[in-house]
Scaffold this motif. Structure first.
Motif, PDB file in Angstrom:
ATOM      1  N   SER A 179      32.520  54.280  46.809  1.00  0.00           N
ATOM      2  CA  SER A 179      33.007  53.056  47.440  1.00  0.00           C
ATOM      3  C   SER A 179      33.894  52.217  46.524  1.00  0.00           C
ATOM      4  N   VAL A 180      33.857  52.470  45.222  1.00  0.00           N
ATOM      5  CA  VAL A 180      34.646  51.650  44.290  1.00  0.00           C
ATOM      6  C   VAL A 180      35.689  52.454  43.519  1.00  0.00           C
ATOM      7  N   LYS A 181      35.692  53.770  43.688  1.00  0.00           N
ATOM      8  CA  LYS A 181      36.669  54.605  42.970  1.00  0.00           C
ATOM      9  C   LYS A 181      38.080  54.164  43.258  1.00  0.00           C
ATOM     10  N   GLY A 182      38.871  54.060  42.199  1.00  0.00           N
ATOM     11  CA  GLY A 182      40.252  53.648  42.343  1.00  0.00           C
ATOM     12  C   GLY A 182      40.456  52.141  42.358  1.00  0.00           C
ATOM     13  N   ARG A 183      39.368  51.392  42.468  1.00  0.00           N
ATOM     14  CA  ARG A 183      39.467  49.921  42.490  1.00  0.00           C
ATOM     15  C   ARG A 183      38.783  49.286  41.289  1.00  0.00           C
TER      16      ARG A 183
END
Length: 125
Positions: free
Chosen positions: A63-67
């Motif tokens: 849910s948080v990958k890349g952010r």
């Protein structure tokens, strides 16, 4: 065990950024895997990110990958969580945690020995 103190939480609009920091006490900080977890009322604490003691390996929830980006500075006994492109679903109390060892189970709450008191992150529309 180490003592952990988080900071950097607050209120931000959707799409904005926040940087959480966690300062650890103790001489052996560099030997711990560090993690960030979050929790909302009525829900279980969930994994966000982790970093091993070498900083070579990092782990993220889908849910948080890349952010989100986790980093650490062993000389300063600090682990950080840079959170970009925040969404209302990211609203939670964020906790810093420490564990000995490291592995593919870094996402498990019960692998961590030490926890901070938490810092509130609120993302508004």
């Amino acid at each position: 065990q180490v003592q952990l103190v988080e900071s950097g939480g607050g209120l931000v609009q959707a799409g904005g950024s926040l940087r959480l920091s966690c300062v650890a006490s103790g001489r052996t900080f560099g030997s711990y895997t560090m993690g960030w977890f979050r929790q909302t009322p009525g829900k279980e604490r969930e994994f966000v990110a982790a970093i091993d003691w070498t900083s070579v390996k990092t782990y993220y929830a889908d849910s948080v990958k890349g952010r989100f980006t986790i980093s650490r500075d062993n000389a300063k006994n600090t682990v950080n969580l840079q959170m970009n492109s925040l969404k209302p679903d990211d609203t939670a109390v964020y906790y810093c945690a420490a564990r000995r060892g490291s592995g593919d189970d870094n996402y498990r709450v019960d692998r961590y020995d030490s926890w901070g008191q938490g810092t509130q992150v609120t993302v508004s529309l």
